[in-house]
Design a protein around this motif. Structure first.
Motif, PDB file in Angstrom:
ATOM      1  N   GLN A  81     -11.197   8.382 -18.715  1.00  0.00           N
ATOM      2  CA  GLN A  81      -9.777   8.604 -18.423  1.00  0.00           C
ATOM      3  C   GLN A  81      -9.475  10.094 -18.227  1.00  0.00           C
ATOM      4  OE1 GLN A  81      -7.270   6.728 -21.352  1.00  0.00           O
ATOM      5  NE2 GLN A  81      -8.103   4.686 -20.956  1.00  0.00           N
ATOM      6  N   GLN A  85     -10.336  10.807 -14.641  1.00  0.00           N
ATOM      7  CA  GLN A  85      -9.393  10.212 -13.694  1.00  0.00           C
ATOM      8  C   GLN A  85      -8.047  10.924 -13.675  1.00  0.00           C
ATOM      9  OE1 GLN A  85      -9.899   6.279 -15.479  1.00  0.00           O
ATOM     10  NE2 GLN A  85     -10.592   5.505 -13.487  1.00  0.00           N
ATOM     11  N   HIS A  86      -7.653  11.483 -14.804  1.00  0.00           N
ATOM     12  CA  HIS A  86      -6.328  12.085 -14.921  1.00  0.00           C
ATOM     13  C   HIS A  86      -6.335  13.609 -14.814  1.00  0.00           C
ATOM     14  CE1 HIS A  86      -5.335   8.238 -17.392  1.00  0.00           C
ATOM     15  NE2 HIS A  86      -5.177   8.039 -16.094  1.00  0.00           N
ATOM     16  N   ASP A 145      -6.047  17.299 -13.535  1.00  0.00           N
ATOM     17  CA  ASP A 145      -5.318  18.036 -12.510  1.00  0.00           C
ATOM     18  C   ASP A 145      -6.315  18.928 -11.776  1.00  0.00           C
ATOM     19  OD1 ASP A 145      -3.727  19.589 -10.927  1.00  0.00           O
ATOM     20  OD2 ASP A 145      -2.573  20.501 -12.565  1.00  0.00           O
TER      21      ASP A 145
END
Length: 411
Positions: free
Chosen positions: A291, A294-295, A297
């Motif tokens: 995760q 995927q998240h 920035d």
């Protein structure tokens, strides 16, 4: 490594075993080695610690170049070893292939992601093993299993035939039970030429790294390095990350604001693209860690790259060619198996461990984890870090400081 003999089956270290004989005689004559299963062996299907990857990729056509080097130097390969899932962990617990044995602490994890390679050496099944290291994947299992492990200068060893991971920070390295064997192996892989050893100038204890470690680990390692350095007439002094990096940065910044951002972005661009495209079957633990990938920035990558370059230059300016930085390899001994059950526990383990491993990472520097300390009977490594491209000096310095008398003749 203890006196008990372990079989391949006892060790749980191998994905598969086979025999690849050496091509010719050389400095590694008669030695056997094992290969982490993200390194390709011709005619075998690389697992990458993942059943989905293994089931959807073809057999390798060629051996990785580092494997060819070892076979061409007289060593024989006996098999491929378990790695953490996509090599994206430091614990050594793999839900698909099992957890390799840590013979120095059987109820505890072996460390990862080069878990099987460390276990195979610690169990005495082979003379040495090779693995890869981006954020500590050789150094952490070496520390936990009580063996020698070296991450060399970044990109000094060919990564042709290594599965894609984090190309800007990953490197091939090795494990052994003695500095003598480790030195022979690394000199083959590094293509070393003879170089006079002029002695050690300074040993700097990196205070920030010691403050991250458990008090018992800190005390054991300080005693170990100070006693040895006094015996060899080497100056030991303390230094902070601020002394090296400048007042704006510390080890936490080196990890969280530089190396970890780069590692995460590169993993997303290599393995992550495949995982997302094929909807790979992944374990719950990996899915939770993924995760973060995927998240992320990704607009922050330039700042991280610039900071990595700045920190590299500061370390290069601070260290002389005959200087060493000393740290605990890991902040604690190996955790108990299946003991990290909460996000808080995982975060604490990774934040503290990667704060230590990040120094050599941003420094692109060679580091050796040395089995020279223990806490409550559990192994913990002492790390020596040399300047960028001073791998041969580091090997000789580690031998002078930590090898038994019978091993202390310079190569």
């Amino acid at each position: 490594m203890g006196s008990k003999a372990y079989s391949v089956k006892d060790s749980h270290a191998f994905v598969e075993t086979f025999t690849l004989p050496s091509y010719r005689t050389g400095p590694l004559d008669g030695m056997t080695f094992a290969v982490k299963d993200n390194i390709e062996i011709a005619g075998t299907r690389t697992s990458y610690g993942s059943k989905s990857w293994q089931d959807t990729h073809p057999d390798a056509v060629h051996n990785a170049l580092c494997v060819e080097q070892l076979l061409g130097a007289g060593a024989s390969c006996i098999g491929k070893t378990v790695a953490d899932e996509f090599t994206y962990s430091l614990t050594g617990e793999n839900p698909f292939f099992g957890t390799p044995l840590n013979p120095g602490a059987p109820d505890h994890v072996p460390g990862g992601s080069s878990s099987g390679s460390a276990s195979a050496v610690a169990c005495g099944i082979c003379d040495f093993a090779i693995g890869t290291d981006s954020a500590g994947s050789i150094r952490v299992p070496a520390s936990f299993c009580g063996i020698w492990g070296m991450r060399p200068t970044l990109h000094r060893i060919s990564e042709a035939g290594i599965l894609p991971f984090m190309p800007s920070v990953s490197t091939v390295g090795a494990f052994a039970n003695t500095i003598d064997v480790l030195g022979k192996v690394m000199r083959v892989l590094l293509r070393s030429r003879p170089k006079p050893f002029g002695g050690i100038n300074n040993i700097f204890l990196l205070e920030d790294a010691f403050s991250v470690a458990d008090p018992a680990v800190r005390a054991a390692i300080e005693n170990s390095i100070c006693n040895l350095s006094c015996a060899h007439g080497v100056t030991v002094s303390k230094v902070s990350a601020n002394d090296i990096f400048g007042s704006d940065y510390d080890l936490i910044a080196a990890n969280e604001r530089a190396l970890r951002i780069l590692q995460t972005a590169e993993f997303a661009s290599t393995v992550g693209s495949w995982i997302d495209t094929v909807e790979a079957d992944v374990s719950p633990g990996f899915a939770l860690a993924y995760q973060n990938v995927q998240h992320q920035d990704r607009s922050t990558v330039n700042e991280a790259l610039d900071l990595c370059e700045y920190l590299f230059a500061r370390i290069l300016d601070f260290m002389g060619p005959d200087d060493l930085i000393c740290t605990p390899t890991t902040p604690s001994p190996a955790p108990l198996k299946a003991s990290m059950t909460s996000a808080v526990q995982f975060q604490n383990f990774y934040d503290r461990t990667m704060a230590l491993t990040s120094f050599a990472g941003v420094g692109r520097a060679p580091e050796i984890s040395i089995p020279a300390a223990s806490v409550d009977g559990l192994p913990v490594g002492v790390s020596l870090i040399a300047r960028h491209y001073e791998d041969e000096f580091l090997l000789e310095a580690a031998k002078v400081l930590f090898a038994p008398d019978c091993e202390r003749q310079p190569d």
